[in-house]
Design an enzyme around this catalytic site. Structure first.
Site, mmCIF file in Angstrom:
data_model
loop_
_atom_site.group_PDB
_atom_site.id
_atom_site.type_symbol
_atom_site.label_atom_id
_atom_site.label_comp_id
_atom_site.label_asym_id
_atom_site.label_seq_id
_atom_site.Cartn_x
_atom_site.Cartn_y
_atom_site.Cartn_z
ATOM 1 N NE ARG A 15 -1.311 -1.476 3.662
ATOM 2 C CZ ARG A 15 -1.466 -1.329 5.236
ATOM 3 N NH1 ARG A 15 -2.951 -0.726 5.411
ATOM 4 N NH2 ARG A 15 -0.840 -1.385 5.732
ATOM 5 C CD GLU A 20 6.179 7.103 16.590
ATOM 6 O OE1 GLU A 20 7.218 7.079 17.232
ATOM 7 O OE2 GLU A 20 5.353 6.690 16.856
ATOM 8 C CD GLN A 38 5.103 29.320 15.001
ATOM 9 O OE1 GLN A 38 4.819 30.006 16.217
ATOM 10 N NE2 GLN A 38 5.516 29.999 13.933
ATOM 11 C CG ASN A 40 6.479 27.619 11.298
ATOM 12 O OD1 ASN A 40 5.563 27.907 11.557
ATOM 13 N ND2 ASN A 40 7.773 27.825 11.919
ATOM 14 C CE LYS A 64 13.904 28.026 12.555
ATOM 15 N NZ LYS A 64 14.345 29.051 11.430
ATOM 16 C CE1 TYR A 124 10.470 26.986 10.791
ATOM 17 C CE2 TYR A 124 9.697 26.491 8.472
ATOM 18 C CZ TYR A 124 9.972 27.328 9.617
ATOM 19 O OH TYR A 124 9.828 28.469 9.207
ATOM 20 C CE LYS A 161 12.903 37.911 6.660
ATOM 21 N NZ LYS A 161 12.048 37.139 7.539
#
Length: 190
Positions: A15, A20, A38, A40, A64, A124, A161
């Site tokens: 399949r 994980e 958080q 992102n 991160k 991340y 930036k």
């Protein structure tokens, strides 16, 4: 703590596969004990899009955990710890959707990546919430860093930036050095 390349195990059958992508207990056993608060997601349409080099300063410093879920990127972490004997040294790794690799970027390191394919999606986890007042950046092509970005000639696609980010030589002290110099990128299988 230093950057690490993580190769999560995949369990496949006819399949497809299952992995994980994060487990606090298993990552903690591997030395990654950050609390991630958080998630992102960035999408870059053109190949050669470069995002970075970014960091958030104390008190909003972010570790991160980066992975590419569509396409491929070259991901980089740069030591920006004040007093570090390896300040300005970098490590990099290719992260692909196919391979499922992840790069752990601890506090004290700037982060950036360039897309190796069109339509790259990067996810991340961040160890602190986005705080514009703590945001910092370093120019991607600072000569002191000599990062070997895998670009197919010419300049990368940059944000406004990132195009005007200061050079590494202009970076003032941001993070303390705590006695762990940057070495080769450690690879772990979880």
């Amino acid at each position: 703590m230093l950057p690490k390349l993580i190769r999560p195990r995949r369990y496949g059958d006819n399949r497809g596969w299952f992995t994980e992508s994060y487990n606090a207990r298993r990552y903690g056993e591997a030395g990654i004990r950050d609390t991630f608060v958080q998630d992102n997601h960035s999408f870059s349409a053109p190949k050669g899009t470069l995002r970075g080099l970014h960091f958030q300063a104390i008190p909003n410093a972010q570790a991160k955990l980066v992975r590419c879920v569509a396409g491929a990127i070259w991901d980089v972490a740069v030591d920006i710890r004040d007093g570090s004997p390896t300040r300005g040294r970098w490590v990099g790794a290719e992260l692909t959707a196919e391979g499922g690799e992840q790069l752990y970027v601890p506090v004290g390191f700037a982060h950036g990546f360039v897309t190796l394919t069109e339509d790259a999606h990067v996810l991340y986890k961040a160890g602190d919430l986005y705080a514009p007042d703590s945001e910092g950046s370093i120019r991607w092509d600072s000569p002191e860093l000599a990062i070997a970005w895998p670009l197919d000639g010419g300049c990368p696609v940059l944000s406004d930036k990132d195009a005007v980010a200061p050079a590494f030589a202009d970076l003032t002290a941001v993070f303390p050095y705590e006695g762990d110099p940057l070495g080769d990128l450690e690879e772990i299988v979880l």
